[in-house]
Design an enzyme around this catalytic site. Sequence first.
Site, PDB file in Angstrom:
ATOM      1  N   ARG A 118       0.839  -1.213   0.000  1.00 47.51           N
ATOM      2  CA  ARG A 118       0.000   0.000   0.000  1.00 47.51           C
ATOM      3  C   ARG A 118       0.872   1.260   0.000  1.00 47.51           C
ATOM      4  O   ARG A 118       0.532   2.250  -0.650  1.00 47.51           O
ATOM      5  CB  ARG A 118      -0.953  -0.011   1.208  1.00 47.51           C
ATOM      6  CG  ARG A 118      -1.977   1.115   1.147  1.00 47.51           C
ATOM      7  CD  ARG A 118      -3.047   0.986   2.216  1.00 47.51           C
ATOM      8  NE  ARG A 118      -2.509   1.171   3.555  1.00 47.51           N
ATOM      9  CZ  ARG A 118      -3.214   1.018   4.677  1.00 47.51           C
ATOM     10  NH1 ARG A 118      -4.497   0.641   4.619  1.00 47.51           N
ATOM     11  NH2 ARG A 118      -2.662   1.200   5.860  1.00 47.51           N
TER      12      ARG A 118
ATOM     13  N   LYS B 208      -2.519   6.672   1.117  1.00 49.17           N
ATOM     14  CA  LYS B 208      -2.292   7.105   2.497  1.00 49.17           C
ATOM     15  C   LYS B 208      -1.194   8.161   2.485  1.00 49.17           C
ATOM     16  O   LYS B 208      -0.013   7.864   2.651  1.00 49.17           O
ATOM     17  CB  LYS B 208      -1.910   5.891   3.354  1.00 49.17           C
ATOM     18  CG  LYS B 208      -2.035   6.124   4.834  1.00 49.17           C
ATOM     19  CD  LYS B 208      -2.000   4.811   5.581  1.00 49.17           C
ATOM     20  CE  LYS B 208      -1.873   4.998   7.067  1.00 49.17           C
ATOM     21  NZ  LYS B 208      -3.019   5.652   7.696  1.00 49.17           N
TER      22      LYS B 208
ATOM     23  N   GLU C 212     -15.913   6.376   5.822  1.00 47.63           N
ATOM     24  CA  GLU C 212     -15.037   5.787   6.841  1.00 47.63           C
ATOM     25  C   GLU C 212     -14.875   6.791   7.960  1.00 47.63           C
ATOM     26  O   GLU C 212     -15.438   7.886   7.895  1.00 47.63           O
ATOM     27  CB  GLU C 212     -13.682   5.429   6.237  1.00 47.63           C
ATOM     28  CG  GLU C 212     -12.923   6.637   5.687  1.00 47.63           C
ATOM     29  CD  GLU C 212     -11.542   6.296   5.116  1.00 47.63           C
ATOM     30  OE1 GLU C 212     -10.993   5.236   5.470  1.00 47.63           O
ATOM     31  OE2 GLU C 212     -11.035   7.101   4.325  1.00 47.63           O
TER      32      GLU C 212
HETATM   33  N1  PMP Z   1      -9.038   4.899   7.181  1.00 48.31           N
HETATM   34  C1  PMP Z   1      -8.141   5.870   7.453  1.00 48.31           C
HETATM   35  C2  PMP Z   1      -8.408   7.246   6.964  1.00 48.31           C
HETATM   36  C3  PMP Z   1      -6.975   5.563   8.172  1.00 48.31           C
HETATM   37  O1  PMP Z   1      -6.079   6.516   8.438  1.00 48.31           O
HETATM   38  C4  PMP Z   1      -6.762   4.241   8.635  1.00 48.31           C
HETATM   39  C5  PMP Z   1      -5.548   3.903   9.445  1.00 48.31           C
HETATM   40  N2  PMP Z   1      -4.427   3.700   8.655  1.00 48.31           N
HETATM   41  C6  PMP Z   1      -7.725   3.266   8.325  1.00 48.31           C
HETATM   42  C7  PMP Z   1      -8.850   3.641   7.597  1.00 48.31           C
HETATM   43  C8  PMP Z   1      -7.546   1.843   8.735  1.00 48.31           C
HETATM   44  O2  PMP Z   1      -6.595   1.225   7.900  1.00 48.31           O
HETATM   45  P1  PMP Z   1      -5.650   0.045   8.401  1.00 48.31           P
HETATM   46  O3  PMP Z   1      -6.528  -1.058   8.861  1.00 48.31           O
HETATM   47  O4  PMP Z   1      -4.844  -0.311   7.216  1.00 48.31           O
HETATM   48  O5  PMP Z   1      -4.833   0.607   9.507  1.00 48.31           O
END
Ligand code: PMP
Length: 287
Positions: free
Chosen positions: A50, A149, A182
Site C-alpha cells: 500500500r 495514504k 469511513e
Molecule cells: N481509514 C483511514 C483514513 C486511516 O487513516 C486508517 C488507518 N491507517 C484506516 C482507515 C484503517 O486502515 P488500516 O486497517 O490499514 O490501519
Amino acid sequence: MKVWLNGKLVEKKNAKVTVFDHGLLYGDGVFEGIRAYNGKLFQAQAHIDRLFDSARTIRLAIPYTKQELIDAIGETLRANGRKDAYIRLLVTRGEGTLGLNPFKCPNPNTFIIVDDIALYPREMYDSGMAVIIAKTIRTSARMLTPAAKTMNYLNNIVAKIEAVDAGVAEAIMLNEQGNLAECTGDNLFVVKDAQVVTPPTSAGILPGITRKVVLDLARKLQIPLAEKDFGPDFLYEADECFLTGTAAEIISVTKVDGQVIGDGKVGPVTRRLTDAFRELIGSQQEG
Ligand code: PMP
C-alpha cells in the site's frame, strides 16, 4: 529511542529533517502504520504494497526496495528491544525549494519510528464507544483518492476536531454522495440482520488492511457479508457497529450522534470477529 532515518539508526534527539522538506511545507509524502505482535510484523507485505501504491499515486519514487524497508523495520525494532510496537514508516518528498514543484526535491526522506499507540482507552473496548457523523465530508476521489495514504491528513483532522468538540473519540465521514465512507482513522462496519456490511472501496475510503483481515475472518466464520453503499439511516437502525484499524484493531461503536445502536452493548458478531482477530494475532510466531 532509536529512529531509522535514511538508512541509519539515530537517537530520537538527532532524528531531524530540514524545514525545507516538502513533507513539512506541503504535507507531501506517504506513510504507513504497522503493528508488530510478538516480534512479528502483522500484514507487513500488505502495508508495504500500500505504501508503494500511495507513492505511485503522488509520483514519488521510494528510494528503497520493499524488502529493504521490511528489513529496516526489523532492524529498528531490534535496536529498540521491542517485540510489540506500533511502527510509523514515512517517505517524505524531501528537501526542495519554496514552491510546490515536487520534481525539485531529488532526495526523499525515509524514516521509521517504533513506539506505542493507544488510540482509545481500554474501557471503550469493553463497553463500546460513542461517535458522531461529521459535517466535514471525506475528500472525494476526484480531488485526491482516499485510497492513497498520504501525509496530508487535514481533511481527517478537521473531522476529528468535530469529534473532540462533540466530546467523542471518533467521527464518521460521509462521501460526496451522502453515503458513509469511513472514520478519520478507521474503517466502518455495521451488522444488520446478522449480515456484516461495510462501505465498498468505491465509496472513497482507505482500503484498510484490518478491514481486509476482518472481511477474510467473516468469510472464514461463514458470517454473511456485503460491501455496499449505505447512508446514516442504515447505521442508526443497525444492530451493531464497529471500527477497524491498525492502531484501533476492532472497536465497537454503541452510540452515534447520541443515538444508541442496537442494545447499546458490544454485539455478538463484533465479539466473534474480535475473538477471531485476537486469536489470529496470538497465533503469530516470532520471526
Ligand atoms: N481509514 C483511514 C483514513 C486511516 O487513516 C486508517 C488507518 N491507517 C484506516 C482507515 C484503517 O486502515 P488500516 O486497517 O490499514 O490501519
